[in-house]
Design an enzyme around this catalytic site. Structure first.
Site, PDB file in Angstrom:
ATOM      1  N   HIS A   1       0.839  -1.204   0.000  1.00 59.63           N
ATOM      2  CA  HIS A   1       0.000   0.000   0.000  1.00 59.63           C
ATOM      3  C   HIS A   1       0.879   1.260   0.000  1.00 59.63           C
ATOM      4  O   HIS A   1       0.743   2.133  -0.863  1.00 59.63           O
ATOM      5  CB  HIS A   1      -0.925  -0.023   1.220  1.00 59.63           C
ATOM      6  N   GLU A   2       1.782   1.316   0.953  1.00 57.95           N
ATOM      7  CA  GLU A   2       2.627   2.514   1.066  1.00 57.95           C
ATOM      8  C   GLU A   2       3.585   2.628  -0.119  1.00 57.95           C
ATOM      9  O   GLU A   2       3.936   3.731  -0.531  1.00 57.95           O
ATOM     10  CB  GLU A   2       3.380   2.524   2.400  1.00 57.95           C
TER      11      GLU A   2
HETATM   12 CO    CO Z   1      -3.280   5.204   1.793  1.00 57.65          CO
END
Ligand code: CO
Length: 511
Positions: free
Chosen positions: A274-275
């Site tokens: 995600h990051e």
């Molecule tokens: Co986010």
């Protein structure tokens, strides 16, 4: 006749002043990142003073007379009409966004900003206490003051239909709450009915993820994973924090964090991806535009579409499970030696309604966001009283997810956003899912064989496509215009709902 060569000089002047403010913002982000990762607790109070001081200086720069004069030579600050001649399309787009930023920065009197900052920083302390002790009554008067101040803020910022629009616009430029309501209404119905079918099917066994997964091994695994998907460590790094986040100081320094839970290897795997999606966006913004709006991300929703693209569309896919299983087996042999890609795919996509948003699966996550969106709209519009929030929260949880939180700690007190005063932020999480589905359809049309590449651990076509289509554009286009340009389609719930239905019919063998 205005002289076009003067226009270029004036443009450079605006750009230089803007770049100074952006540089200071990057410095402030270093302090923020450090506070979330390595700073000793005792440094908290003076660090807050350092950041406040910088915030004041940045605000002065963004609203200075110099900047005002330079900008008004090029664009009418009231109407937004570009008055200078001989500028390129890109320069005109940058001016449109500079004018927007300037309008927002100058709409709020300094006294209001200071009071609001003080209110929300005190409220966060009370909220922490209220959450720890399941005591909504402690937080209630503070939330009331925040809602009142936000109404005032909306009036100061201005809006044409609904005060909530003024707040939403701060996170998702040019978005309207009526459009978001329509989109979410349609998502609500479709996802609810899919969830009903899923909960009636036999539950998936996820015992694969039970065991002990030491922190050091998880961190080494996360770093290998980042290397595999193509995160350039010459321009960024990965660390640990309680809540995963990404923070780009500038295009050549993108910091990511992940959270490590020693009883769960999936949490870190997915938060790292995600990051990474957020970090890659920042790394790929056009470096020559650093300091201008064109060197910035298009919106929170578009940013989230990038993180969700990597986390869910890639990370939760079958070919990715093929690719990642040997890596999991190498780092966690005890748990994964006997696993198959098919079993991993099912286990990692298990759906289970729960109380906590940040732990939600892909199907129920959007319902958590819709709940918050509906409640915060009602709070701002005064149709829901702050004192009635816990009851309204629980009723909506029952209606949307079929569960009732055992406490306010696991209910309306779970997120920091409202204590922070960030009304209008939540919807961007769900918009990110919807946008990522639109982008994915176009990506898949361009690269129908992406699954083969991912199986073999080659993510180049994905990175390049996102870079050219999304990242390189910066804020040249408004979010929905950018999506229309890439996909040729208007944003609706169809792409996202279609994806969820196809995938979870497979995962849960629904008929
Ligand atoms: Co986010």
């Amino acid at each position: 006749m205005p002289d076009p060569s003067n226009a270029q000089k004036d443009y450079e002047k605006v750009f230089d002043l803007s770049r100074e403010a952006k540089t200071l913002e990057g410095i402030s982000m270093v302090l923020e990142w450090d506070a979330e990762t390595y700073m000793p607790d005792g440094a908290c109070a003076i660090r807050a003073q350092q950041r406040e001081l910088l915030a004041g200086i940045i605000h002065e720069k963004r609203t200075s007379k110099d900047f005002h004069h330079a900008l008004e030579k090029l664009i009418d600050l009231k109407t937004g009409a570009v008055i200078a001649e001989g500028l390129t399309e890109r320069q005109r787009a940058a001016l449109r966004e500079w004018q927007r930023d300037y309008r927002i920065a100058t709409a709020l009197p300094t006294a209001f900003v200071q009071e609001f900052t003080k209110l929300t920083s005190d409220a966060q302390i009370v909220w922490r206490d209220a959450r720890a002790n399941n005591a909504f009554y402690l937080f209630e008067p503070w939330l009331q003051r925040i809602v009142d101040s936000l109404r005032q803020k909306a009036d100061l910022l201005g809006y044409s239909e609904n005060p909530y629009d003024a707040l939403l616009d701060l996170y998702e430029p040019y978005a309207r709450s009526t459009e978001v309501s329509t989109l979410f209404g349609s998502l609500r119905t479709s996802i609810r009915s899919l969830l009903d079918r899923i909960t009636q099917a036999p539950q998936i066994d996820n015992s694969l993820f039970k065991g002990n997964f030491p922190e050091i091994a998880q961190m080494e695994f996360a770093k290998k994973l980042l290397e595999a998907v193509g995160f350039d460590r010459a321009y960024g790094r990965l660390d640990v924090s309680t809540h995963p986040f990404s923070n780009a100081f500038h295009p050549t320094d993108s910091r990511l964090t992940t959270r490590i839970d020693v009883s769960d290897p999936v949490s870190s795997l997915l938060s790292t991806l995600h990051e990474f999606g957020h970090g890659l966006y920042e790394q790929n913004l056009p470096a020559n535009e650093y300091g201008s709006p064109l060197g910035e991300a298009a919106s929170h929703g578009i940013h989230e579409s990038q993180s969700r693209f990597w986390e869910t569309r890639i990370g939760l896919s079958k070919p990715f499970c093929h690719f990642v299983l040997p890596l999991l087996q190498k780092f966690f042999p005890e748990a994964f030696t006997k696993a198959t890609p098919a079993a991993l795919f099912k286990a990692i996509n298990r759906v289970e309604p729960s109380y906590i948003r940040t732990e939600a699966d892909e199907v129920t996550y959007t319902l958590h966001i819709i709940l918050r969106f509906e409640l915060e709209m009602d709070l701002i519009n005064g149709t829901l009283k702050v004192k009635d929030l816990p009851e309204a929260w629980n009723a909506k949880m029952k209606e949307l997810l079929g569960v009732t939180p055992p406490s306010d700690t696991k209910g309306c007190l779970q997120d920091i956003h409202w204590a922070h005063g960030s009304f209008g932020y939540f919807p961007t999480y769900a918009l990110g899912n919807v946008y990522s589905a639109h982008l994915f359809e176009s990506f898949e049309n361009s690269f129908p064989s992406w699954q083969e590449s991912v199986k073999q651990g080659d993510f180049t076509c994905i990175r390049n496509w996102l870079r050219d289509q999304v990242h390189h554009q910066g804020r040249t286009y408004a979010p929905l215009t950018l999506l229309k340009k890439i996909t040729g389609k208007k944003v609706t719930s169809d792409a996202y709902v279609g994806y969820l239905e196809n995938k979870y019919s497979d995962v849960y063998s629904l008929t």
